[in-house]
Each structure stands twice: as structure tokens, then as C-alpha cells.
Design an enzyme around this catalytic site. Sequence first.
Site, PDB file in Angstrom:
ATOM      1  N   ASN A   1       0.782  -1.169   0.048  1.00 30.15           N
ATOM      2  CA  ASN A   1       0.233  -0.118   0.153  1.00 30.15           C
ATOM      3  C   ASN A   1       0.755   1.479  -0.027  1.00 30.15           C
ATOM      4  OD1 ASN A   1       0.674  -0.749   2.605  1.00 30.15           O
ATOM      5  ND2 ASN A   1      -1.089   0.016   3.635  1.00 30.15           N
TER       6      ASN A   1
ATOM      7  N   ARG B   1      11.227   3.163   5.639  1.00 32.36           N
ATOM      8  CA  ARG B   1      11.127   3.552   6.842  1.00 32.36           C
ATOM      9  C   ARG B   1      11.851   2.291   7.598  1.00 32.36           C
ATOM     10  NH1 ARG B   1       5.034   4.278   8.794  1.00 32.36           N
ATOM     11  NH2 ARG B   1       4.743   2.013   8.945  1.00 32.36           N
TER      12      ARG B   1
ATOM     13  N   LYS C   1      12.040  -8.104   1.163  1.00 34.65           N
ATOM     14  CA  LYS C   1      10.994  -8.897   0.296  1.00 34.65           C
ATOM     15  C   LYS C   1       9.826  -7.855   0.313  1.00 34.65           C
ATOM     16  CE  LYS C   1       7.642 -11.169   1.206  1.00 34.65           C
ATOM     17  NZ  LYS C   1       6.687 -10.594   0.035  1.00 34.65           N
ATOM     18  N   PRO C   2       9.784  -7.363  -0.708  1.00 34.82           N
ATOM     19  CA  PRO C   2       8.578  -6.428  -1.001  1.00 34.82           C
ATOM     20  C   PRO C   2       7.639  -7.148  -1.598  1.00 34.82           C
ATOM     21  CG  PRO C   2      10.032  -6.342  -3.150  1.00 34.82           C
ATOM     22  CD  PRO C   2      10.710  -7.321  -2.197  1.00 34.82           C
ATOM     23  N   ALA C   3       6.255  -6.711  -1.105  1.00 37.17           N
ATOM     24  CA  ALA C   3       4.977  -7.276  -1.671  1.00 37.17           C
ATOM     25  C   ALA C   3       4.997  -7.563  -3.202  1.00 37.17           C
ATOM     26  CB  ALA C   3       3.813  -6.376  -1.497  1.00 37.17           C
TER      27      ALA C   3
ATOM     28  N   GLY D   1       2.097  -5.773   7.770  1.00 36.46           N
ATOM     29  CA  GLY D   1       1.449  -6.594   7.033  1.00 36.46           C
ATOM     30  C   GLY D   1       0.185  -7.221   7.974  1.00 36.46           C
ATOM     31  N   SER D   2      -0.412  -8.039   7.761  1.00 37.78           N
ATOM     32  CA  SER D   2      -1.844  -8.585   8.468  1.00 37.78           C
ATOM     33  C   SER D   2      -1.418  -9.105  10.023  1.00 37.78           C
ATOM     34  CB  SER D   2      -2.623  -9.226   7.814  1.00 37.78           C
ATOM     35  OG  SER D   2      -2.059 -10.602   7.674  1.00 37.78           O
TER      36      SER D   2
ATOM     37  N   GLU E   1       4.503  -4.244  12.418  1.00 41.25           N
ATOM     38  CA  GLU E   1       3.195  -3.048  12.383  1.00 41.25           C
ATOM     39  C   GLU E   1       2.179  -3.838  11.646  1.00 41.25           C
ATOM     40  OE1 GLU E   1       0.526  -0.852  10.270  1.00 41.25           O
ATOM     41  OE2 GLU E   1       2.428  -0.091   9.378  1.00 41.25           O
TER      42      GLU E   1
ATOM     43  N   CYS F   1      -3.443   0.800   7.115  1.00 40.57           N
ATOM     44  CA  CYS F   1      -3.722   0.151   8.517  1.00 40.57           C
ATOM     45  C   CYS F   1      -4.163   1.283   9.676  1.00 40.57           C
ATOM     46  CB  CYS F   1      -2.399  -0.472   9.117  1.00 40.57           C
ATOM     47  SG  CYS F   1      -2.067  -2.000   8.061  1.00 40.57           S
TER      48      CYS F   1
ATOM     49  N   GLU G   1     -11.345  -4.965   9.149  1.00 40.75           N
ATOM     50  CA  GLU G   1     -10.525  -4.235   8.507  1.00 40.75           C
ATOM     51  C   GLU G   1     -10.887  -3.659   7.095  1.00 40.75           C
ATOM     52  OE1 GLU G   1      -5.838  -2.287   8.499  1.00 40.75           O
ATOM     53  OE2 GLU G   1      -6.176  -4.320   8.742  1.00 40.75           O
TER      54      GLU G   1
ATOM     55  N   SER H   1       1.073  10.202  10.664  1.00 43.64           N
ATOM     56  CA  SER H   1       2.113   9.526  10.306  1.00 43.64           C
ATOM     57  C   SER H   1       3.379  10.863  10.151  1.00 43.64           C
ATOM     58  CB  SER H   1       2.012   8.929   8.798  1.00 43.64           C
ATOM     59  OG  SER H   1       1.161   7.793   8.930  1.00 43.64           O
TER      60      SER H   1
END
Length: 489
Positions: free
Chosen positions: A157, A165, A180-182, A234-235, A256, A290, A387, A447
Amino acid sequence: MTTTVVRDVPKQLFIGGGWRDAESGRTLSVDNPATGEELCRVADASPADGQRAVEAAVAAQAAWAATPPRTRSEILRRAYDLIIARTEDLALLMTLEMGKPLAEARAEVAYGAEFFRWFSEEAVRIDGGLMTAPDGKNRLLVTRQPVGPCLLITPWNFPLAMGTRKIGPAIAAGCTIVLKPAPQTPLTSLALAAILTEAGLPAGVLNIVTTTDAADVVEPLLRGGQIRKLSFTGSTGVGRILLAQCADTVIRTSMELGGNAPLIVFDDADLDTAVEGTLVAKMRNMGESCCAANRIFVHTAVADEFASRLAARMAALTVGDGTRPGTDVGPLIDLAGRSKAHDLVRDAVKRGATVLTGGELPDGPGCFYPPTVLTGIAPDSQIIDTEIFGPVAAIRTFDTEDEAVAAANDTEFGLASYLFTQNLDRALRVAERLESGMIGLNTGLVSNPAAPFGGIKQSGLGREGGTVGIDEFLEYKYIAVPVAQGRLL
């Protein structure tokens, strides 16, 4: 321009300072959620590729940890400058692979780059200490050292900001990295690797593994004993699995995880501020955040006016391809995300909710969903405990402060909360009672790279950003130094 920015991004794995194909030769598709069309294909890593990335990080760790803090700082600062200089290309790349409007993508570039500038300054401020033991016999010397090779897992996202970050403090602390990116949004991460290389980051310090087989690639790395730190966004469900896998080798973790953010509007709130703040908290990134406002509680005395104003503002937003001028709301990440949002709306309506705007699936290609406002949410509606991750504002009412706080805290999550009131006593009192790691007081945006980002309860562990963000990548080392006692003359 569109073709150029995608074409110029490397499409291979980045391991040991070089670009290489996946061992199997497999590739994964990167699609544009606004059209459903394939943008390109990138390498699809196997577990063996993941292991090679870890070995490269391990091989580079000792030399990188010994690198002067000023050198690490200057690399991050150069990378910051390069990101800012390439704002338009990076923003377009994010819009193409993720969907957010260009204006939001540009804002993310500025936000994400700031983590590199912030941690470039923190790199030279890693401290320690020296004190005399209470009995006077020893000196207690405390130093801080990098935790070691890190596995960083980022979501789709915020493709740039989630990477910077995590990468920023790791580099500042002297840790090597496997990122490891999405799989939905790998291009921004691969572009970031090229920028860091140009900024002078040594080979092996950053390694990037793109894969559709995350479970099989990640688990052996966590159980293998070489990774010493996991940072995951992530979740909550996936976070629990990763925590269990980290237990075998007692890996340090920061996470997170999911959110179910409440937003409370009291009867004394400035409604203009409350509506605009709610719009930001709900609609930033199409609600795919999130810390997006998920449960909106409005005092009965102002509920009708607030809902009417919010619905008018939401209805006026322009939905469309994020690359087109004037677009306010881009597509959701994929059809599954759109179906989830629509199913939650249909369930709420079936249980008695009223749709003030939106709520209908649009015709045509892409993963678009209209900004939607619901009132009269029944307490057994699925939307209360789920969510949403979409542009749906679900409004409930309350009569007393205690009622609002109890409802807000009635969740396993505790990432962000928002409240709107002009009463200072109430503002501080409610902020202290809300069970969240972050509070937006009369604002819908919490943020900030200079602030500690993170949650409590099942929204995660640790903090990112702020003066404490680098702590997650450092270990304390205590050295006892006996000192001979002199005689008094």
C-alpha cells in the site's frame, strides 16, 4: 513517459550488489490495477534465491558494521537527494503499480525520502555510556552495536515509504538487509535499490528478493539461524505466523500489523475540522491504510449534520485512473480487495444500514470502488470488526464519552485512533483512555518520520521512525572494566 519509467526499472533479483535472474527462471506479473493490464514481469524468487540473498547479507555484515557512522549517514543523505530529484518518475511508478493518484504518490515520495534524511542524522548519534559501579570498583562501559542481518518484509500500500522506513534505520545502525517487497508492487523497491547503489551503498548491504512464494522463501530464512532481526508490516494473521517461526532462533522482531482505527466526533467538535480530518483519515490511499479510520463514532447531537457533510465531500471526489489529472480516488489494489469492500457494504445494508453515497460496483475495467458513506450500522455488521481497506465510511452514534471510549477500545487492535473536540480537558482525558499507539487529535493524519509509528495489542510490536526507530536495529553491549583503587594521602 509511462513506458519509460517501467522500462528503466531493473526486473531481476538484487543480490550481492548484482542483478540476477531467479534460479528457476520464473517471473511474476506486475499489473496496473486501473486497467487490469500487465505492466511488466519481474524475477520470481525461489527459496534457494532467498538463501543466496541471506548469505550475501551475512558476508557483508562485518565490514558494514565497521563502516564509520558518517559514511553511512552520507550514503543515506545522497539517496535522499536522488529520491527527491526523481520525484516525478517514482510517483508515476507507484501510481502505475499500486493505483494511488499522482498527487498522493508525490506526497509519498516526499514522506518516504524523509526517512532517509532523518536516519542519516540519527546514524551519527548512536550513543553509549560510562559510569562508575556503585561499589566503586568497576567502570560500566555501555556500547551499542548493530543487531546483524535483517529480513524486512513490506506491504503493497505504500511501496516507497514502507521500504525507506525500514531500510533507513537498518543502514544507519550498520545492519545488512534482505528486503522482500509485496509481489503486487515490486518495481518501486527495485528502483530504490538502484538509487541506493548509485548513492554508494556497498555490495551485499541491501539485497532484494521478489517472489510470489513468500511462505516457502521466508520460513527457512527465519529458521536458519543467520537472520537476527525481522521487521514486518502486514496483517495480524501473518504476523502471528512469523512470530512463531522467529521463536526457534529467538529473532528480534518489530511488527506493524492490522488496525481497526476508531474516529470519535464529540458534540463540541468544530465540524469543518472534523469532516476534513475524517476525509483524510478515511480516504488517504483510497482507505488502504492500516491506520485508516475504520469505525466512525459521532455524537447523536451532530450525527446527521456530520454525515450529510461527509457524504457531500465524498460524493464530490473524482474516481479514476491515478495518472489522469484531477483524479482524487484511484483503484483498489486488486479485484479481491474491491470485492471485500463491496461485501462489507452489502452486509451492512442487509442489516439495516443506509447508503448516503456510493455503494455500487462501477462498470468497466479496473478495480475501482466509489467513496461510500453508511449510517445506521447495526452492531452485528461485519464492517464493525473487519479492517475495510477501502473507501467506505461507516458511521455509528453515541451519547456519552464513556460509551464512545468503550466502543473505540472494543477491538483486539490498537494502532491509531482519532478524536475531534474543542474541549482541552476532554481531549487529553480521552486520548489517555484510548488504547492505541497513536492518536490524531483534531487531525486525520498521524504519520510523520520524526514520530514513533506503531501500535499496541494485536497491532504490533516496536516502533518505526522518530528517535526510537533506530533502537530496533541496535543491541546494547556492556563491558565491565575493573579499576585499581588508589590510596588516599
